[in-house]
Structures are given as C-alpha cells and as structure tokens.
Design a protein around this motif. Structure first.
Motif, PDB file in Angstrom:
ATOM      1  N   GLY A   1     -47.129 -11.401  35.383  1.00 27.52           N
ATOM      2  CA  GLY A   1     -48.246 -11.386  34.435  1.00 27.52           C
ATOM      3  C   GLY A   1     -49.458 -12.142  34.948  1.00 27.52           C
ATOM      4  N   THR A   2     -49.210 -13.300  35.556  1.00 28.27           N
ATOM      5  CA  THR A   2     -50.305 -14.097  36.109  1.00 28.27           C
ATOM      6  C   THR A   2     -50.995 -13.352  37.249  1.00 28.27           C
ATOM      7  OG1 THR A   2     -49.173 -16.145  35.493  1.00 28.27           O
ATOM      8  CG2 THR A   2     -50.895 -16.308  37.188  1.00 28.27           C
ATOM      9  N   VAL A   3     -50.191 -12.786  38.136  1.00 26.57           N
ATOM     10  CA  VAL A   3     -50.743 -12.021  39.260  1.00 26.57           C
ATOM     11  C   VAL A   3     -51.560 -10.843  38.730  1.00 26.57           C
ATOM     12  CG1 VAL A   3     -50.104 -10.491  41.177  1.00 26.57           C
ATOM     13  CG2 VAL A   3     -49.002 -12.730  40.950  1.00 26.57           C
TER      14      VAL A   3
ATOM     15  N   GLY B   1     -45.349  -8.388  42.093  1.00 26.61           N
ATOM     16  CA  GLY B   1     -46.439  -8.468  41.114  1.00 26.61           C
ATOM     17  C   GLY B   1     -47.716  -7.823  41.634  1.00 26.61           C
ATOM     18  N   ILE B   2     -48.026  -8.066  42.899  1.00 25.12           N
ATOM     19  CA  ILE B   2     -49.210  -7.450  43.506  1.00 25.12           C
ATOM     20  C   ILE B   2     -49.048  -5.942  43.542  1.00 25.12           C
ATOM     21  CG2 ILE B   2     -50.512  -7.178  45.664  1.00 25.12           C
ATOM     22  CD1 ILE B   2     -49.923 -10.203  46.176  1.00 25.12           C
ATOM     23  N   GLY B   3     -47.884  -5.479  43.976  1.00 25.16           N
ATOM     24  CA  GLY B   3     -47.641  -4.037  44.034  1.00 25.16           C
ATOM     25  C   GLY B   3     -47.745  -3.385  42.661  1.00 25.16           C
ATOM     26  N   LEU B   4     -47.128  -4.017  41.660  1.00 27.07           N
ATOM     27  CA  LEU B   4     -47.165  -3.455  40.311  1.00 27.07           C
ATOM     28  C   LEU B   4     -48.572  -3.492  39.719  1.00 27.07           C
ATOM     29  CD1 LEU B   4     -43.901  -4.965  38.784  1.00 27.07           C
ATOM     30  CD2 LEU B   4     -44.309  -2.573  39.455  1.00 27.07           C
ATOM     31  N   ALA B   5     -49.363  -4.461  40.101  1.00 26.98           N
ATOM     32  CA  ALA B   5     -50.702  -4.626  39.529  1.00 26.98           C
ATOM     33  C   ALA B   5     -51.728  -3.659  40.110  1.00 26.98           C
ATOM     34  CB  ALA B   5     -51.181  -6.070  39.729  1.00 26.98           C
ATOM     35  N   MET B   6     -51.376  -2.909  41.123  1.00 28.50           N
ATOM     36  CA  MET B   6     -52.374  -2.058  41.767  1.00 28.50           C
ATOM     37  C   MET B   6     -52.870  -0.931  40.879  1.00 28.50           C
ATOM     38  SD  MET B   6     -53.339  -3.308  44.611  1.00 28.50           S
ATOM     39  CE  MET B   6     -53.123  -4.961  43.959  1.00 28.50           C
ATOM     40  N   ASP B   7     -52.008  -0.386  40.008  1.00 30.47           N
ATOM     41  CA  ASP B   7     -52.496   0.617  39.048  1.00 30.47           C
ATOM     42  C   ASP B   7     -53.539  -0.020  38.130  1.00 30.47           C
ATOM     43  OD1 ASP B   7     -50.842   2.616  39.998  1.00 30.47           O
ATOM     44  OD2 ASP B   7     -49.390   2.456  38.375  1.00 30.47           O
TER      45      ASP B   7
END
Length: 183
Positions: A138-140, A10-16
C-alpha cells in the motif's frame, strides 16, 4: 520472502495504478495536490485490500498444495506479469479526465488491483506476514501513484505503456525467483 521481494512485488503491482495516475495527471487542470492525494489513496487502499481478500480466500487450501506452492506462485505471477506486458502493447488508453469522484475512481481502483487479488492467493501459499506485506504494498502504491500523477502533469503520456511493461517484467522475475528457491 524478504523485504526487497515485497517492495518489488509492490512496485510490480503498482504499475497499473502508475499508468492510470499518469493519465489522470495529464488531465488535471487545478487542485493538483488534493487530486494527486485522492488518486494515490484510492489505489493504495485497493492494492492493500485485494491481496488481503486473496490471502484469506487462498489460505483455506494452502496446506493442500504446500509441496507445489513455489510452482503455483511462479505460474500466477508469470500470468499476471505476462498480462501486464501484453496490455502495455494495447491501443486501449484510459479515459483522460481529472474527475476524482467515487463513481470514477472506484472502478479504476478495482480494475488496477485485480492482479493484487491473485497475488494475495499466492501469498497464502508462502510463509509471509500478510499484514506487513499489504502495508508495504500500500505504501509503495501510494508513493508510485502520487509520483505518477506528478509525472503525468509534467511529462504527458510518454511513460504510460512503458510503466505497465516494466511492472509485468518485475512480477515475472519475482515469480522466477520464487520458483528457483522452491526447487
């Protein structure tokens, strides 16, 4: 995959989304809290929707490739992570404005969640509870995006490309972990 794996994905995906949130935060003139919530919600919804779509698209043929699923997960996560690292060195910067209309946010939310679609396909090859996983992702994403707007408002554009770089590194490390567990 365990809870820590999903949080890290989640953290990795959220970086964009984090990088774009920083840019949006730099441009916000007024109504900061409302705009930060809207931005974070757009990114969170799409980071949840895209893996779900990818999961159901990939689930149909997951049984056919069960023996090589760890290799496929490794390759997909490394490609996504590598692309994020490559993009972190790009000179293309997101247009800085504080518009949060659907016309502005929808393309941003889709563009920042394409890698989550591919990750959802990867989830179809693994034994995972997709609904729990997308809720965590989603939360992350919501928290990271909200934080990104705040950081953008306070610190400016210092972290923009670094966020995407570290997100790519996290995805590659998760891919390596999945590969090693499958051997």
């Amino acid at each position: 995959m365990n809870l820590l794996d999903i949080v890290l994905i989640g953290i990795g995906l959220a970086m964009d989304a984090f990088a774009v949130s920083i840019c949006k935060g730099m441009a916000i003139r007024e109504g900061y809290i409302k705009k930060a919530l809207v931005i974070a919600l757009y990114f969170a919804i799409f980071q949840m929707l895209m893996p779900l779509i990818g999961y159901f698209a990939g689930y149909g043929f997951a049984n056919l490739v069960e023996n090589i699923s760890h290799i496929m997960a490794f390759v997909l996560l490394c490609v996504i992570g590598g692309n994020m690292i490559r993009e972190s060195f790009s000179n293309d910067k997101t247009d800085e404005n504080d518009d949060i209309s659907i016309k502005t946010m929808l393309p941003l939310a889709i563009a920042t969640s394409i890698d989550a679609l591919v990750t959802g396909v990867t989830f179809a090859f693994l034994e995972t509870n997709i609904f729990k996983d997308i809720a965590i992702i989603g939360t992350v994403t919501f928290l990271i995006s909200f934080l990104g707007v705040k950081i953008g408002k306070v610190l400016g554009d210092f972290l923009n490309s670094k966020a995407e770089f570290f997100g790519g590194v996290i995805l590659i490390l998760i891919g390596i972990k999945i590969f090693m567990e499958g051997i």
